[in-house]
Design an enzyme around this catalytic site. Structure first.
Site, PDB file in Angstrom:
ATOM      1  N   HIS A  91       0.833  -1.210   0.000  1.00 56.36           N
ATOM      2  CA  HIS A  91       0.000   0.000   0.000  1.00 56.36           C
ATOM      3  C   HIS A  91       0.865   1.257   0.000  1.00 56.36           C
ATOM      4  O   HIS A  91       0.532   2.256  -0.655  1.00 56.36           O
ATOM      5  CB  HIS A  91      -0.911   0.005   1.230  1.00 56.36           C
ATOM      6  CG  HIS A  91      -2.168  -0.771   1.037  1.00 56.36           C
ATOM      7  ND1 HIS A  91      -3.060  -1.018   2.053  1.00 56.36           N
ATOM      8  CD2 HIS A  91      -2.695  -1.353  -0.063  1.00 56.36           C
ATOM      9  CE1 HIS A  91      -4.070  -1.720   1.592  1.00 56.36           C
ATOM     10  NE2 HIS A  91      -3.876  -1.927   0.314  1.00 56.36           N
TER      11      HIS A  91
ATOM     12  N   ARG B 143      -8.779  -3.605 -10.754  1.00 62.83           N
ATOM     13  CA  ARG B 143      -8.725  -4.829  -9.961  1.00 62.83           C
ATOM     14  C   ARG B 143      -9.520  -4.623  -8.682  1.00 62.83           C
ATOM     15  O   ARG B 143      -9.259  -3.684  -7.930  1.00 62.83           O
ATOM     16  CB  ARG B 143      -7.268  -5.170  -9.623  1.00 62.83           C
ATOM     17  CG  ARG B 143      -6.355  -5.296 -10.843  1.00 62.83           C
ATOM     18  CD  ARG B 143      -4.938  -5.637 -10.391  1.00 62.83           C
ATOM     19  NE  ARG B 143      -4.013  -5.768 -11.504  1.00 62.83           N
ATOM     20  CZ  ARG B 143      -3.217  -4.791 -11.944  1.00 62.83           C
ATOM     21  NH1 ARG B 143      -3.258  -3.609 -11.333  1.00 62.83           N
ATOM     22  NH2 ARG B 143      -2.404  -4.987 -12.955  1.00 62.83           N
TER      23      ARG B 143
ATOM     24  N   ARG C 285     -12.958  -5.367 -13.526  1.00 65.46           N
ATOM     25  CA  ARG C 285     -12.808  -6.823 -13.558  1.00 65.46           C
ATOM     26  C   ARG C 285     -13.452  -7.409 -12.311  1.00 65.46           C
ATOM     27  O   ARG C 285     -13.185  -6.956 -11.200  1.00 65.46           O
ATOM     28  CB  ARG C 285     -11.329  -7.201 -13.606  1.00 65.46           C
ATOM     29  CG  ARG C 285     -11.099  -8.713 -13.678  1.00 65.46           C
ATOM     30  CD  ARG C 285      -9.621  -9.056 -13.764  1.00 65.46           C
ATOM     31  NE  ARG C 285      -8.910  -8.762 -12.522  1.00 65.46           N
ATOM     32  CZ  ARG C 285      -7.588  -8.880 -12.380  1.00 65.46           C
ATOM     33  NH1 ARG C 285      -6.853  -9.246 -13.410  1.00 65.46           N
ATOM     34  NH2 ARG C 285      -7.005  -8.598 -11.222  1.00 65.46           N
TER      35      ARG C 285
ATOM     36  N   GLU D 286      -6.699 -15.346 -20.879  1.00 61.77           N
ATOM     37  CA  GLU D 286      -5.531 -15.592 -20.035  1.00 61.77           C
ATOM     38  C   GLU D 286      -5.037 -17.033 -20.077  1.00 61.77           C
ATOM     39  O   GLU D 286      -3.960 -17.324 -19.548  1.00 61.77           O
ATOM     40  CB  GLU D 286      -5.863 -15.249 -18.571  1.00 61.77           C
ATOM     41  CG  GLU D 286      -6.313 -13.826 -18.353  1.00 61.77           C
ATOM     42  CD  GLU D 286      -6.788 -13.598 -16.928  1.00 61.77           C
ATOM     43  OE1 GLU D 286      -5.963 -13.185 -16.101  1.00 61.77           O
ATOM     44  OE2 GLU D 286      -7.978 -13.842 -16.651  1.00 61.77           O
TER      45      GLU D 286
ATOM     46  N   ASN E  51       0.213 -11.447 -18.557  1.00 60.30           N
ATOM     47  CA  ASN E  51       0.990 -12.044 -17.462  1.00 60.30           C
ATOM     48  C   ASN E  51       0.617 -13.512 -17.275  1.00 60.30           C
ATOM     49  O   ASN E  51       1.471 -14.404 -17.252  1.00 60.30           O
ATOM     50  CB  ASN E  51       0.765 -11.283 -16.159  1.00 60.30           C
ATOM     51  CG  ASN E  51       1.187  -9.833 -16.253  1.00 60.30           C
ATOM     52  OD1 ASN E  51       1.859  -9.444 -17.196  1.00 60.30           O
ATOM     53  ND2 ASN E  51       0.795  -9.039 -15.284  1.00 60.30           N
ATOM     54  N   ASP E  52      -0.681 -13.768 -17.130  1.00 61.83           N
ATOM     55  CA  ASP E  52      -1.133 -15.147 -16.952  1.00 61.83           C
ATOM     56  C   ASP E  52      -1.065 -15.942 -18.251  1.00 61.83           C
ATOM     57  O   ASP E  52      -0.797 -17.142 -18.232  1.00 61.83           O
ATOM     58  CB  ASP E  52      -2.565 -15.174 -16.403  1.00 61.83           C
ATOM     59  CG  ASP E  52      -2.597 -15.118 -14.877  1.00 61.83           C
ATOM     60  OD1 ASP E  52      -1.570 -15.452 -14.259  1.00 61.83           O
ATOM     61  OD2 ASP E  52      -3.644 -14.755 -14.318  1.00 61.83           O
TER      62      ASP E  52
ATOM     63  N   ARG F  87       5.447 -17.500 -12.793  1.00 58.64           N
ATOM     64  CA  ARG F  87       6.086 -16.184 -12.902  1.00 58.64           C
ATOM     65  C   ARG F  87       6.605 -15.667 -11.573  1.00 58.64           C
ATOM     66  O   ARG F  87       7.311 -14.659 -11.534  1.00 58.64           O
ATOM     67  CB  ARG F  87       5.135 -15.170 -13.540  1.00 58.64           C
ATOM     68  CG  ARG F  87       3.788 -14.993 -12.877  1.00 58.64           C
ATOM     69  CD  ARG F  87       2.888 -14.174 -13.788  1.00 58.64           C
ATOM     70  NE  ARG F  87       1.493 -14.120 -13.368  1.00 58.64           N
ATOM     71  CZ  ARG F  87       0.913 -13.044 -12.859  1.00 58.64           C
ATOM     72  NH1 ARG F  87       1.612 -11.949 -12.704  1.00 58.64           N
ATOM     73  NH2 ARG F  87      -0.361 -13.067 -12.519  1.00 58.64           N
TER      74      ARG F  87
ATOM     75  N   CYS G 209      -4.144  -5.820 -21.177  1.00 60.65           N
ATOM     76  CA  CYS G 209      -4.016  -5.143 -19.880  1.00 60.65           C
ATOM     77  C   CYS G 209      -2.901  -5.771 -19.049  1.00 60.65           C
ATOM     78  O   CYS G 209      -2.838  -5.562 -17.844  1.00 60.65           O
ATOM     79  CB  CYS G 209      -5.334  -5.177 -19.111  1.00 60.65           C
ATOM     80  SG  CYS G 209      -5.967  -6.830 -18.792  1.00 60.65           S
TER      81      CYS G 209
END
Length: 586
Positions: free
Chosen positions: A198, A305, A341, A440, A463-464, A474, A511
Site C-alpha cells: 500500500h 482490480r 474486472r 488468459e 501475465n497469466d 512467474r 491489460c
C-alpha cells in the site's frame, strides 16, 4: 557532498516508485515494537483480555480521528487505506484468536497478539501472488498500533528537517505518507515491503520516489547523511562522492526533463502518423490512482482490480460497500470509461471470507470466474454494485480467466438475474453495459472465435497467458529468464485473439505488462490491438512511441517478428529496430 570516495556506501532494494531524489537522510523509528511474551496466572487472564479490549478500542478511536483529520487535509479520495485498517480491526477473529491465546496459553496480551500475527504470517506466506502477499503488511500495521496502545507508546507523525529530506524507516504506513509535508520530504526508503505494498502504491500516486526492501537502510548511524535515492533502479547511495553526485544530479535532471516533456504531450491523442487511433488506459487498484491515470494522458481505466476490497476480512463485502468503492473509482476518472474486472481471487489468492478446502495446485484450482460461479449469490452482489455504478458513467464489466463458452454463458445468466433484481427494486443501470472476457489461458485462445460471438470485447491478460502457455510460474525466481512475452507461441496466440475479435467486429485490448513496455508497442500496434492498458507512469512513453510510428510500419515490424524461432531473436530484432534512428521514435 564532497565526501571521500571510501566513505560512500551503496544499498540495493526494489524500485517502488519511479524518480530520483537527492537530500539528507532522516532515519525515523518505525521498527516493530519489541515486547516480551510473559506467562500470567490463570486468575489474571481476564485482566489481560480487558487490556487487549481497551487497546483495540483506543486503536479504533485513533483511526477514526486520523480519518477525520485526513478528510479535512487530503479529501475523501485518500481514505481507502485507513478504511482498510478499520476493516481489519473490526474483524472479530482478531480479538477472539488473541483472547484464546491468553486463556489457553496463559499469556500476556502482548505475547498473545504476537502469536496471532505469526499465524497470519504463516497463512500469507503460502500465497504466491506478490500483490496479495503484501497485504500481510496491513495486518502487521494494525497489530503494531494495538501493541503500542497496550504499552502506551503511540507513533508520532513523521516530521522533516529544513532541507530536502529523504525518510528512511523499517516500514512506513500509508497514513505516514498522507501526513507528510511532501514539499520537504522528497523520497522514502523502507527496509521491508515491495512494489505492491500500500505504501508503494500511494508513493506512486503522489509521484514520490521510493525504494523498498533496503536491508540496513534505516540504520540510525546513517541519520543526517547526504543520500541519493534512485526509484528507477532501486539503488540508494549514502554519502556520495562528488563524481557520483554530479552524475546522479544530471540523471535526475534528465529524468525530470523527459517526464515534463512527455507530460506536455499527455493531452494529445494516441494517434499514429497515418491517423490510426489506439486507446491508452490505466491499470488501477484504488480510486487514488485515477487522477494519476488522467494526468499522464490515459483515456480511462482498462483494468480495475477489485480484489483489495475482499482482503483481510471475515465476511464478503456487502453490495453497498462495493458500490461506494466502485462509484468513487468511476468519479475519479469521469467522464472517461471504467472497466471493472470481477473478483479474480481464489486458490493462491484465497480470501479470508472463503471456506474452500486446501488445493494441491491452487494456480489451476478454484479461482477467478470459477470461484465466482461457485458462490452465485455473492457474485451477484458484485454484479449489482457494478451495474448500479454504470448508471452514473461509462462502465464495462470484464470476467477473468474465462476458459470457454460455458463459463461465459453462466456468468451472463447471473448478470441477467442481477439486472432483473435491480429492475424489481426500481434501480437504474446501463442496459447496454458492455461485457468482456479476459483471455488468459490457452483454451480461451483456441476458442477465441467462439467467445468473440458472445462477448462485447476481449482483454488479454498477458501475465497469466505467458505463465499458462509456457508452463512458467512467474513468481519463481529460478525461471524468470524463461518468462518470455516474445515467445513465438505467445505472438501467435496474440494474433489469433485479435483476428478472432475483429472477425466478429469486437475490440481487443491488452491489460498485462506487455502493454506498458515501449519495446513491444510496434508489435501490439501492428497486430491490431485497439486498446492498451498499463500503469499510469507508462502511458506517456508508450504514447510518444505510438505517435512517432505509422500503422503501416508497425504492421511490417509485427509481421517480421513471426519469421524468428525464439524469443531471444525477436527481442534482438525489436531492439535493433528501436535503436535505429531512422525509426525516429525514442
Amino acid at each position: 557532498m564532497d565526501s571521500a570516495k571510501s566513505d560512500m556506501r551503496r544499498f540495493h532494494g526494489i524500485p517502488a516508485s519511479a524518480g530520483i531524489a537527492v537530500g539528507r537522510l532522516r532515519v525515523v523509528d518505525r521498527r516493530r515494537l519489541h515486547v516480551h511474551e510473559n506467562f500470567v496466572l490463570e486468575e489474571n487472564t481476564s485482566t489481560e483480555i480487558d487490556r487487549l479490549q481497551d487497546a483495540i478500542i483506543r486503536t479504533r478511536d485513533e483511526l477514526a480521528t486520523l480519518k477525520e483529520q485526513l478528510r479535512k487535509t487530503t479529501g475523501d479520495e485518500h481514505l481507502f487505506f485507513i478504511e482498510t485498517h478499520q476493516m481489519i480491526l473490526a474483524d472479530e477473529r482478531l480479538f477472539a484468536e488473541t483472547a484464546a491465546h491468553i486463556e489457553t496459553g496463559l499469556l500476556n496480551a502482548e505475547g498473545a497478539l504476537r502469536r496471532t500475527l505469526a499465524k497470519y504470517r504463516e497463512i500469507f506466506s503460502g500465497i504466491t501472488d506478490a500483490y496479495l502477499q503484501e497485504r500481510i503488511s496491513d495486518i502487521e500495521m494494525v497489530i503494531e498500533k494495538i501493541l503500542r496502545n497496550l504499552v502506551d507508546e503511540p507513533h508520532s507523525p513523521i516530521t522533516h528537517d529544513d532541507v530536502q529530506t529523504i525518510i528512511a524507516a523499517h516500514d512506513i504506513s500509508p497514513a505516514d505518507i498522507l501526513q507528510m509535508d511532501r514539499s520537504r520530504i522528497v523520497g522514502i526508503l523502507t527496509e521491508i515491503g515491495g512494489r505492491t505494498s500500500h505504501t508503494s502504491i500511494l508513493a506512486r500516486a503522489f509521484e514520490m520516489p521510493a525504494v523498498a526492501g533496503v536491508e540496513g537502510g534505516a540504520d540510525i548511524l546513517l541519520d543526517g547523511m547526504p543520500v541519493i535515492l534512485d526509484g528507477l533502479s532501486g539503488e540508494v547511495i549514502i554519502n556520495p562522492d562528488q563524481t557520483t553526485f554530479v552524475a546522479y544530479l544530471e540523471r535526475k535532471r534528465h529524468f525530470e526533463y523527459i517526464g515534463q516533456e512527455l507530460l506536455k504531450e499527455a493531452g494529445l491523442p494516441a494517434v499514429t502518423l497515418d491517423g490510426h487511433l489506439t486507446r491508452l488506459k490505466g491499470n488501477v487498484e484504488i480510486p487514488e490512482e485515477g487522477a494519476s491515470v488522467l494526468r499522464h494522458g490515459g483515456e480511462g481505466v482498462g483494468l480495475y482490480r477489485t480484489e483489495m476490497l475482499f482482503m483481510n476480512r471475515k465476511d464478503m463485502p456487502e453490495e453497498e460497500e462495493q458500490y461506494a468503492i466502485y462509484a468513487a473509482m468511476q468519479q475519479a476518472i469521469a467522464p472517461h470509461p471504467l472497466t471493472i474486472r470481477t473478483l479474480d481471487a481464489g486458490g493462491d489468492k484465497l480470501l479470508d471470507g472463503m471456506s474452500l478446502t486446501d488445493e494441491q495446485n491452487p494456480a489451476l484450482g478454484v479461482r477467478a470466474i470459477r470461484l465466482a460461479l461457485s458462490m452465485p449469490e455473492e457474485f451477484k452482489k458484485q454484479l449489482r454494485a457494478i451495474l448500479r455504478v454504470s448508471a452514473s458513467g461509462k462502465v464495462r464489466i470484464m470476467f477473468p480467466m474465462i476458459s470457454g463458452l460455458d463459463e461465459l454463458r453462466t456468468a451472463r445468466i447471473l448478470l441477467e438475474e442481477a439486472k432483473l433484481e435491480l429492475d424489481s427494486a426500481g434501480i437504474s443501470y446501463d442496459r447496454s453495459l458492455p461485457v468482456g472476457v479476459m483471455i488468459e489461458v490457452p483454451s480461451a485462445v483456441l476458442v477465441a472465435d467462439l467467445l468473440a460471438r458472445e462477448a462485447d470485447f476481449f482483454s488479454v491478460g498477458t501475465n497469466d497467458l505467458v505463465q499458462y502457455s509456457l508452463a512458467i510460474d512467474r513468481s519463481n525466481e529460478h525461471l524468470s529468464e524463461m518468462f518470455q512475452p516474445l515467445h513465438p507461441a505467445i505472438l501467435r496466440s496474440l494474433k489469433r485473439v485479435v483476428d478472432a475479435a475483429h472477425q466478429e467486429s469486437i475490440e481487443a485490448g491488452i491489460c498485462g505488462e506487455m502493454a506498458g513496455d515501449p519495446l513491444y508497442l510496434p508489435v501490439l500496434l501492428g497486430l491490431g490491438f485497439d486498446e492498451l492498458s498499463m500503469s499510469a507512469a507508462s502511458i506517456p512513453r508508450v504514447k510518444q512511441v505510438l505517435r512517432r510510428y505509422t500503422k503501416a510500419r508497425a504492421y511490417e515490424v509485427a509481421q517480421a517478428c513471426f519469421q524468428f524461432g525464439t524469443a531471444a531473436e525477436v527481442d534482438q530484432y525489436l531492439k535493433e529496430v528501436t535503436n535505429n534512428r531512422a525509426e525516429g521514435f525514442l
